[in-house]
Design an enzyme around this catalytic site. Structure first.
Site, PDB file in Angstrom:
ATOM      1  N   SER A 133       3.163  -4.572  -8.674  1.00 32.40           N
ATOM      2  CA  SER A 133       4.046  -4.741  -7.525  1.00 32.40           C
ATOM      3  C   SER A 133       4.557  -3.358  -7.129  1.00 32.40           C
ATOM      4  O   SER A 133       3.783  -2.389  -7.106  1.00 32.40           O
ATOM      5  CB  SER A 133       5.169  -5.710  -7.896  1.00 32.40           C
ATOM      6  OG  SER A 133       6.030  -5.907  -6.806  1.00 32.40           O
ATOM      7  N   TYR A 147       4.384  -4.437   3.974  1.00 34.98           N
ATOM      8  CA  TYR A 147       4.084  -4.005   2.604  1.00 34.98           C
ATOM      9  C   TYR A 147       5.178  -4.455   1.641  1.00 34.98           C
ATOM     10  O   TYR A 147       4.899  -5.059   0.604  1.00 34.98           O
ATOM     11  CB  TYR A 147       3.931  -2.477   2.562  1.00 34.98           C
ATOM     12  CG  TYR A 147       3.724  -1.945   1.161  1.00 34.98           C
ATOM     13  CD1 TYR A 147       2.543  -2.214   0.467  1.00 34.98           C
ATOM     14  CD2 TYR A 147       4.707  -1.203   0.511  1.00 34.98           C
ATOM     15  CE1 TYR A 147       2.357  -1.746  -0.836  1.00 34.98           C
ATOM     16  CE2 TYR A 147       4.522  -0.730  -0.781  1.00 34.98           C
ATOM     17  CZ  TYR A 147       3.345  -1.009  -1.447  1.00 34.98           C
ATOM     18  OH  TYR A 147       3.155  -0.551  -2.728  1.00 34.98           O
ATOM     19  N   LYS A 151       5.021  -7.132  -1.593  1.00 37.98           N
ATOM     20  CA  LYS A 151       5.389  -6.763  -2.967  1.00 37.98           C
ATOM     21  C   LYS A 151       6.524  -7.651  -3.480  1.00 37.98           C
ATOM     22  O   LYS A 151       6.582  -7.965  -4.671  1.00 37.98           O
ATOM     23  CB  LYS A 151       5.733  -5.273  -3.030  1.00 37.98           C
ATOM     24  CG  LYS A 151       4.520  -4.374  -2.769  1.00 37.98           C
ATOM     25  CD  LYS A 151       3.485  -4.514  -3.877  1.00 37.98           C
ATOM     26  CE  LYS A 151       2.195  -3.783  -3.627  1.00 37.98           C
ATOM     27  NZ  LYS A 151       1.228  -3.888  -4.704  1.00 37.98           N
TER      28      LYS A 151
HETATM   29  N1  LIG Z   1       1.302   5.204  -5.020  1.00 36.37           N
HETATM   30  C1  LIG Z   1       2.528   4.685  -4.983  1.00 36.37           C
HETATM   31  O1  LIG Z   1       3.525   5.392  -4.654  1.00 36.37           O
HETATM   32  C2  LIG Z   1       2.753   3.246  -5.361  1.00 36.37           C
HETATM   33  C3  LIG Z   1       4.083   2.832  -5.570  1.00 36.37           C
HETATM   34  C4  LIG Z   1       4.325   1.511  -5.922  1.00 36.37           C
HETATM   35  C5  LIG Z   1       3.276   0.629  -6.064  1.00 36.37           C
HETATM   36  N2  LIG Z   1       1.984   1.055  -5.851  1.00 36.37           N
HETATM   37  C6  LIG Z   1       0.923   0.056  -5.989  1.00 36.37           C
HETATM   38  O2  LIG Z   1      -0.010   0.499  -6.941  1.00 36.37           O
HETATM   39  C7  LIG Z   1      -1.289  -0.099  -6.661  1.00 36.37           C
HETATM   40  C8  LIG Z   1      -2.363   0.989  -6.715  1.00 36.37           C
HETATM   41  O3  LIG Z   1      -2.071   1.922  -5.692  1.00 36.37           O
HETATM   42  P1  LIG Z   1      -2.444   3.469  -5.812  1.00 36.37           P
HETATM   43  O4  LIG Z   1      -1.196   4.223  -5.589  1.00 36.37           O
HETATM   44  O5  LIG Z   1      -3.254   3.744  -7.007  1.00 36.37           O
HETATM   45  O6  LIG Z   1      -3.291   3.610  -4.464  1.00 36.37           O
HETATM   46  P2  LIG Z   1      -4.749   4.235  -4.152  1.00 36.37           P
HETATM   47  O7  LIG Z   1      -4.909   5.528  -4.845  1.00 36.37           O
HETATM   48  O8  LIG Z   1      -4.846   4.178  -2.662  1.00 36.37           O
HETATM   49  O9  LIG Z   1      -5.750   3.157  -4.801  1.00 36.37           O
HETATM   50  C9  LIG Z   1      -5.857   1.874  -4.263  1.00 36.37           C
HETATM   51  C10 LIG Z   1      -6.993   1.141  -4.945  1.00 36.37           C
HETATM   52  O10 LIG Z   1      -7.108  -0.173  -4.340  1.00 36.37           O
HETATM   53  C11 LIG Z   1      -8.448  -0.355  -3.906  1.00 36.37           C
HETATM   54  N3  LIG Z   1      -8.512  -1.182  -2.705  1.00 36.37           N
HETATM   55  C12 LIG Z   1      -7.852  -0.987  -1.545  1.00 36.37           C
HETATM   56  N4  LIG Z   1      -8.235  -1.902  -0.633  1.00 36.37           N
HETATM   57  C13 LIG Z   1      -9.154  -2.693  -1.248  1.00 36.37           C
HETATM   58  C14 LIG Z   1      -9.939  -3.787  -0.830  1.00 36.37           C
HETATM   59  N5  LIG Z   1      -9.886  -4.267   0.432  1.00 36.37           N
HETATM   60  N6  LIG Z   1     -10.781  -4.358  -1.702  1.00 36.37           N
HETATM   61  C15 LIG Z   1     -10.884  -3.878  -2.987  1.00 36.37           C
HETATM   62  N7  LIG Z   1     -10.167  -2.839  -3.434  1.00 36.37           N
HETATM   63  C16 LIG Z   1      -9.328  -2.245  -2.573  1.00 36.37           C
HETATM   64  C17 LIG Z   1      -8.966   1.061  -3.628  1.00 36.37           C
HETATM   65  O11 LIG Z   1     -10.380   1.128  -3.774  1.00 36.37           O
HETATM   66  P3  LIG Z   1     -11.480   1.224  -2.583  1.00 36.37           P
HETATM   67  O12 LIG Z   1     -10.908   2.055  -1.479  1.00 36.37           O
HETATM   68  O13 LIG Z   1     -12.672   1.828  -3.266  1.00 36.37           O
HETATM   69  O14 LIG Z   1     -11.709  -0.190  -2.197  1.00 36.37           O
HETATM   70  C18 LIG Z   1      -8.314   1.839  -4.762  1.00 36.37           C
HETATM   71  O15 LIG Z   1      -9.083   1.735  -5.941  1.00 36.37           O
HETATM   72  C19 LIG Z   1      -1.159  -0.770  -5.299  1.00 36.37           C
HETATM   73  O16 LIG Z   1      -0.998  -2.162  -5.485  1.00 36.37           O
HETATM   74  C20 LIG Z   1       0.118  -0.169  -4.721  1.00 36.37           C
HETATM   75  O17 LIG Z   1       0.778  -1.048  -3.832  1.00 36.37           O
HETATM   76  C21 LIG Z   1       1.703   2.334  -5.505  1.00 36.37           C
END
Ligand SMILES: NC(=O)c1ccc[n+]([C@@H]2O[C@H](COP(=O)([O-])OP(=O)(O)OC[C@H]3O[C@@H](n4cnc5c(N)ncnc54)[C@H](OP(=O)(O)O)[C@@H]3O)[C@@H](O)[C@H]2O)c1
Length: 253
Positions: A133, A147, A151
């Site tokens: 989340s 978004y 979450k």
């Molecule tokens: N970064 C932050 O500040 C933050 C903070 C709080 C929560 N989060 C959460 O953490 C999680 C991971 O985010 P992250 O920061 O690691 O972001 P990221 O670097 O953008 O990675 C996102 C991942 O999700 C995959 N993805 C996106 N759309 C997809 C789709 N349609 N089908 C299958 N896979 C998909 C992407 O792979 P492909 O593009 O290869 O499909 C990638 O592997 C998310 O749920 C995000 O909401 C992130």
């Protein structure tokens, strides 16, 4: 393991492989998944590493992954629902397809994969589900309202499922990362120029807090002390005060 091609998911996959856990890597970019699988094997990942490219915003892509999660011959003991996205901008001028994509991946795919996994885990009385989340789940956020609402759904969903399975061999852990340096903000066109530079985590730190919490069967984890302190303020303050504060902060930035 969804969203394994980048960011937090990639870091979780590496840490799981290092502790000898077999993996099914899911994301759209099959090339990046192949490279990661190769790297994990080169680093001596003993158990099998499978690559399953799929678009989770698409029902046929989701069905492929559901089928793999349901496969009895190679059961999934740990489902990490990490794939997620979110676009920044005023809701009324956001792209309708991007809104649907956000809800499809963050909510629909996460619920359906959890449904299939828990069906099989409950029958075996064994298994773990991790739901990624966000701190954004604790408060409706202007400019990222879709978004933060997706979450909020995940945090509430995870809390309900944790209690539903309490006392069984199945656990559900919800993870609330705060700002983390990954590709996430660039993909979602977030403008972070005026956001504070303090308090950011890297993906490895979020991954290790996630896996530690799951190993301890925790219902929920906020992945840094900084965000735990923020969450105390956020959740204890009166709702109108929280809303006004986040509104002021967003307008200022
Ligand atoms: N970064 C932050 O500040 C933050 C903070 C709080 C929560 N989060 C959460 O953490 C999680 C991971 O985010 P992250 O920061 O690691 O972001 P990221 O670097 O953008 O990675 C996102 C991942 O999700 C995959 N993805 C996106 N759309 C997809 C789709 N349609 N089908 C299958 N896979 C998909 C992407 O792979 P492909 O593009 O290869 O499909 C990638 O592997 C998310 O749920 C995000 O909401 C992130």
């Amino acid at each position: 393991m969804t969203g394994a091609s980048a960011g937090i998911g990639r870091a979780v996959a590496k840490q799981l492989a290092a502790s000898g856990v077999g993996l099914v890597l899911v994301a759209r970019d099959g090339h990046r998944l192949d490279e990661l699988a190769e790297e994990l094997r080169d680093n001596g990942a003993g158990p099998e590493v499978e690559v399953l490219p799929a678009d989770l915003s698409d029902l046929s892509g989701l069905a492929l992954v559901e089928k793999r999660v349901a496969a009895d011959e190679a059961p999934i003991d740990l489902l990490v629902n990490n794939a997620g996205l979110g676009y920044e901008g005023p809701f009324h001028s956001q792209d309708a397809i991007e809104i649907s994509e956000t809800i499809s991946v963050n909510v629909v795919a996460l619920v359906r994969l959890t449904h299939v996994a828990l069906g099989s885990m409950a029958a075996r009385d064994r298994g773990q589900v991790i739901l990624v989340s966000s701190m954004a789940s604790l408060q409706g956020m202007p400019m990222t309202a879709v978004y933060s609402a997706t979450k909020a759904f995940i945090t509430s969903f995870g809390e309900g499922l944790y209690e539903e399975h309490k006392g069984t061999g199945v656990t559900v852990t919800t993870v609330l990362p705060g700002l983390t340096r990954t590709e996430f903000h660039e993909r979602g066109r977030w403008n972070l120029d005026k956001w504070p530079s303090v308090g950011w985590q890297n993906a490895d730190a979020v991954a290790s807090a996630t896996l530690t919490a799951a190993a301890k069967s925790r219902p929920e984890v906020i992945t840094s002390w900084h965000n735990r302190a923020l969450a105390v303020i956020t959740t204890k303050a009166p709702r109108h005060f929280r809303r006004a504060t986040i509104g002021w902060f967003t307008r200022r930035n």
